[in-house]
Design an enzyme around this catalytic site. Structure first.
Site, PDB file in Angstrom:
ATOM      1  N   THR A 205       0.826  -1.202   0.000  1.00 40.04           N
ATOM      2  CA  THR A 205       0.000   0.000   0.000  1.00 40.04           C
ATOM      3  C   THR A 205       0.861   1.254   0.000  1.00 40.04           C
ATOM      4  O   THR A 205       2.010   1.255   0.450  1.00 40.04           O
ATOM      5  CB  THR A 205      -0.920   0.039   1.235  1.00 40.04           C
ATOM      6  OG1 THR A 205      -0.121  -0.034   2.423  1.00 40.04           O
ATOM      7  CG2 THR A 205      -1.912  -1.110   1.206  1.00 40.04           C
ATOM      8  N   ASN A 207       1.047   4.693   1.738  1.00 41.71           N
ATOM      9  CA  ASN A 207       0.565   5.269   2.994  1.00 41.71           C
ATOM     10  C   ASN A 207       0.646   6.790   2.954  1.00 41.71           C
ATOM     11  O   ASN A 207       1.654   7.360   2.527  1.00 41.71           O
ATOM     12  CB  ASN A 207       1.395   4.752   4.173  1.00 41.71           C
ATOM     13  CG  ASN A 207       1.285   3.257   4.339  1.00 41.71           C
ATOM     14  OD1 ASN A 207       0.316   2.652   3.911  1.00 41.71           O
ATOM     15  ND2 ASN A 207       2.289   2.651   4.948  1.00 41.71           N
ATOM     16  N   GLU A 256      -4.206   4.102   3.655  1.00 45.10           N
ATOM     17  CA  GLU A 256      -3.370   3.113   2.978  1.00 45.10           C
ATOM     18  C   GLU A 256      -4.084   2.668   1.707  1.00 45.10           C
ATOM     19  O   GLU A 256      -5.160   2.055   1.791  1.00 45.10           O
ATOM     20  CB  GLU A 256      -3.119   1.908   3.876  1.00 45.10           C
ATOM     21  CG  GLU A 256      -2.394   2.239   5.170  1.00 45.10           C
ATOM     22  CD  GLU A 256      -2.188   1.006   6.030  1.00 45.10           C
ATOM     23  OE1 GLU A 256      -1.050   0.495   6.049  1.00 45.10           O
ATOM     24  OE2 GLU A 256      -3.161   0.546   6.647  1.00 45.10           O
TER      25      GLU A 256
END
Length: 309
Positions: A205, A207, A256
């Site tokens: 992901t 962030n 995320e």
């Protein structure tokens, strides 16, 4: 779009604009009407005058976060509206202490050399908010710039307002928020390093911090992701988690985003993430296999929602 952080010593080509003036938090449809009136008011470059931090943050620094947009997100949205000059003035003791007359003379007339000013009907300015649209109109006449007062607009039942949009976001009603905003609610910012658990789970992901923002309902969303900087610039689809990650303890909220069919590093790049539809709340699972299975379902659902976009 050029961004200026002061009203003094501006170059000649940054002066003489037709400006829309206000805080423009969210840049919703009511704000759009003010900007469009400024655009059409006269044959001059289109400018927006706003303040950073938001005056409410300056006067109430300990109040809960309320902003729909950080400065970066607001600037990105205004650039999409073809604003040519953004005057993002520092709201500090000096600016807060100016009377309406001093603000109009020193900032608008002498500093920016404005040709035209457009404001919403409820606009107030100057020390202790002592100036209103009638005062501004009078001062404009005295100092040589015209003033247009934009009526408040709505959907026939309620006026478009940042308060109503915050309520819709808090309740996860993203399409209602979009209807009032005129665009998807977005969170913009730099991709920061996290704990890299997503990569270990097969879901790397990007962030992003959400400090200082009014948070929409915590949970999982179908998202549209614009990569604004770097070699991977472009528009993508994905699924994102906004929250505190209860599976791994209590954490500071962040965003995320897992981008579909994407395999590149985005650390240090800037993203704009549109929250399109709320999928489910955050939850704690009985082990990582259950978490991964749910993430698979979230991704499939998000792909389905975003398939026509």
């Amino acid at each position: 779009m050029r961004i200026h952080h002061d009203w003094t010593a501006l170059p000649p080509d940054a002066r003489g604009a037709s400006i829309a003036m206000g805080n423009f938090d969210g840049v919703h449809l009511g704000h759009r009407s003010v900007i469009d009136l400024a655009r059409n008011a006269c044959a001059a470059p289109l400018g927006v005058l706003t303040f950073e931090p938001h005056p409410r943050e300056y006067f109430q620094p300990d109040a809960p976060p309320f902003r729909l947009m950080n400065a970066e997100s607001r600037a990105n949205r205004l650039a999409r509206l073809q604003v040519e000059q953004l005057y993002e003035l520092p709201f500090d003791a000096v600016l807060a202490g100016l009377s309406p007359e001093e603000f109009a003379r020193q900032v608008l007339s002498q500093g920016l050399g404005v040709r035209h000013v457009t404001v919403g009907a409820d606009f107030c300015f100057g020390r202790k908010r002592s100036g209103d649209v009638r005062v501004l109109t009078r001062l404009g006449h005295e100092l040589g710039f015209d003033v247009t007062v934009a009526p408040l607009i709505g959907d026939g039942q309620n006026e478009y307002s940042s308060t109503a949009i915050r309520t819709a976001l808090t309740e996860g009603r993203m399409r209602d928020a979009e209807r009032m905003l005129g665009h998807w609610h977005r969170i913009d910012g730099e991709v920061i390093h996290g704990e890299k658990r997503g990569r270990e789970l097969g879901y790397p992901t990007a962030n992003m911090a959400v400090d200082g923002l009014h948070l929409p309902k915590l949970g999982v969303y179908a998202v549209l992701v614009d990569v604004l900087t770097g070699p991977e610039q472009g528009s993508y689809k994905g699924v994102a988690s906004l929250g505190v990650r209860p599976m791994f303890g209590r954490n500071q909220p962040n965003l995320e985003s897992f981008i579909f069919d994407f395999d590149a590093s985005l650390y240090g790049e800037h993203l704009s993430v549109a929250l399109v539809e709320y999928l489910r709340p955050e939850q704690k699972f009985d082990g990582l296999p259950a978490l991964i299975a749910q993430m698979d379902r979230d991704s499939a659902r998000a792909r389905e929602i975003l398939s026509s976009r």
